[in-house]
Design a protein around this motif. Structure first.
Motif, PDB file in Angstrom:
ATOM      1  N   THR A 249      -3.177  -6.982  -2.032  1.00  0.00           N
ATOM      2  CA  THR A 249      -1.712  -6.883  -2.207  1.00  0.00           C
ATOM      3  C   THR A 249      -1.406  -5.326  -2.384  1.00  0.00           C
ATOM      4  OG1 THR A 249      -1.202  -8.810  -3.569  1.00  0.00           O
ATOM      5  CG2 THR A 249       0.415  -7.308  -3.859  1.00  0.00           C
ATOM      6  N   VAL A 250      -0.412  -4.968  -1.447  1.00  0.00           N
ATOM      7  CA  VAL A 250       0.167  -3.305  -1.430  1.00  0.00           C
ATOM      8  C   VAL A 250       1.316  -3.257  -1.940  1.00  0.00           C
ATOM      9  CG1 VAL A 250       0.170  -1.548   0.095  1.00  0.00           C
ATOM     10  CG2 VAL A 250      -1.316  -3.701   0.887  1.00  0.00           C
ATOM     11  N   ASN A 251       1.410  -2.213  -2.623  1.00  0.00           N
ATOM     12  CA  ASN A 251       2.575  -1.908  -3.317  1.00  0.00           C
ATOM     13  C   ASN A 251       2.738  -0.470  -3.288  1.00  0.00           C
ATOM     14  OD1 ASN A 251       3.989  -4.401  -4.615  1.00  0.00           O
ATOM     15  ND2 ASN A 251       2.230  -4.366  -5.883  1.00  0.00           N
ATOM     16  N   SER A 252       3.866   0.257  -3.103  1.00  0.00           N
ATOM     17  CA  SER A 252       4.373   1.560  -2.747  1.00  0.00           C
ATOM     18  C   SER A 252       5.463   2.235  -3.567  1.00  0.00           C
ATOM     19  CB  SER A 252       4.471   1.870  -1.366  1.00  0.00           C
ATOM     20  OG  SER A 252       4.541   3.402  -1.227  1.00  0.00           O
ATOM     21  N   THR A 253       5.200   2.874  -4.221  1.00  0.00           N
ATOM     22  CA  THR A 253       6.304   3.706  -4.991  1.00  0.00           C
ATOM     23  C   THR A 253       6.315   5.146  -4.899  1.00  0.00           C
ATOM     24  OG1 THR A 253       6.359   1.733  -6.461  1.00  0.00           O
ATOM     25  CG2 THR A 253       7.354   3.723  -7.584  1.00  0.00           C
ATOM     26  N   ARG A 254       7.448   5.631  -4.221  1.00  0.00           N
ATOM     27  CA  ARG A 254       7.387   6.920  -4.154  1.00  0.00           C
ATOM     28  C   ARG A 254       6.174   7.709  -3.321  1.00  0.00           C
ATOM     29  NH1 ARG A 254       9.214   7.472  -9.604  1.00  0.00           N
ATOM     30  NH2 ARG A 254      11.204   6.959  -9.764  1.00  0.00           N
ATOM     31  N   GLY A 255       5.513   6.870  -2.528  1.00  0.00           N
ATOM     32  CA  GLY A 255       4.481   7.414  -1.492  1.00  0.00           C
ATOM     33  C   GLY A 255       3.066   7.061  -2.278  1.00  0.00           C
ATOM     34  N   VAL A 256       3.245   6.747  -3.731  1.00  0.00           N
ATOM     35  CA  VAL A 256       1.947   6.264  -4.212  1.00  0.00           C
ATOM     36  C   VAL A 256       1.623   4.726  -4.119  1.00  0.00           C
ATOM     37  CG1 VAL A 256       0.645   5.977  -6.603  1.00  0.00           C
ATOM     38  CG2 VAL A 256       2.225   8.063  -6.082  1.00  0.00           C
ATOM     39  N   VAL A 257       0.460   4.535  -3.375  1.00  0.00           N
ATOM     40  CA  VAL A 257       0.205   3.138  -2.887  1.00  0.00           C
ATOM     41  C   VAL A 257      -0.885   2.507  -4.061  1.00  0.00           C
ATOM     42  CG1 VAL A 257      -1.092   1.733  -1.081  1.00  0.00           C
ATOM     43  CG2 VAL A 257       0.688   3.542  -0.611  1.00  0.00           C
ATOM     44  N   THR A 258      -0.632   1.345  -4.450  1.00  0.00           N
ATOM     45  CA  THR A 258      -1.398   0.533  -5.344  1.00  0.00           C
ATOM     46  C   THR A 258      -2.101  -0.488  -4.565  1.00  0.00           C
ATOM     47  OG1 THR A 258      -0.244   1.349  -7.254  1.00  0.00           O
ATOM     48  CG2 THR A 258      -1.806  -0.638  -7.498  1.00  0.00           C
ATOM     49  N   LEU A 259      -3.432  -0.731  -4.513  1.00  0.00           N
ATOM     50  CA  LEU A 259      -3.941  -1.865  -3.708  1.00  0.00           C
ATOM     51  C   LEU A 259      -4.618  -2.772  -5.089  1.00  0.00           C
ATOM     52  CD1 LEU A 259      -6.063   0.041  -1.171  1.00  0.00           C
ATOM     53  CD2 LEU A 259      -3.518  -1.030  -0.856  1.00  0.00           C
TER      54      LEU A 259
END
Length: 177
Positions: free
Chosen positions: A58-68
């Motif tokens: 799963t890929v999430n992005s908040t303000r350019g910070v990506v969490t895998l």
């Protein structure tokens, strides 16, 4: 000044103060759009990669910070997912929370993932016109329909589909023009 004139200026002043407060409230609308573009681009590149099984990540992005998050079969797969994410424009940093969990032999592969992977591989091929071919998957069986310019293109589409992980068989119903 008349009371109506004063009332108009009071309303205009209140609206201006309200707009000024909204303008400095924090995030800009563009950041949401940018994050969704980043997420989509990363997921797309993972799906196209032969080294990453995107269906489990799963890929999430908040303000350019990506969490895998999710699982990978190997540490190398997890590292490749991070590498792909870092290579996308607009990514400031990557938090890799992917757990390494080797796949069980005979594990069921999601049909929608197979369909997406087959379509991606066909699109990447110079020998197949993917826009003329429809891909459907049910319980690992891929059905190809549509049209091909020649028998070679039809055969290549079947070969591409069969090479995708999780495909049990291919039912090639592509019509040759």
């Amino acid at each position: 000044m008349t009371d109506t004139y004063k009332g108009t200026w009071i309303i205009v002043g209140a609206l201006a103060l309200g707009l000024a407060a909204c303008a400095n409230s924090g995030e800009k609308t563009g950041s949401y759009v940018d994050d969704s573009v980043i997420t989509t681009k990363i997921k797309s590149e993972m799906t196209a990669s032969k080294e990453v099984s995107a269906r489990n990540i799963t890929v999430n992005s908040t303000r350019g910070v990506v969490t895998l998050t999710g699982t990978a079969a190997t540490a190398q797969e997890s590292a490749k997912a991070s590498e792909i994410a870092r290579g996308v424009a607009g990514v400031k940093s990557v938090d890799n929370d992917i757990r390494v969990q080797p796949e069980k032999v005979g594990a069921y592969v999601d049909d929608s993932w197979i369909t997406a992977k087959v379509k991606t591989e066909m699109t990447a091929s110079n020998e197949v016109s993917a826009r003329n071919i429809t891909v459907n998957t049910s319980k690992g069986v891929v059905t190809l329909t549509g049209s091909a310019a020649n028998a070679k293109e039809s055969i290549k589409a079947g070969e591409i589909a069969l090479a995708v992980k999780g495909v049990m068989s291919v039912d090639n119903k592509i019509l040759v023009k």
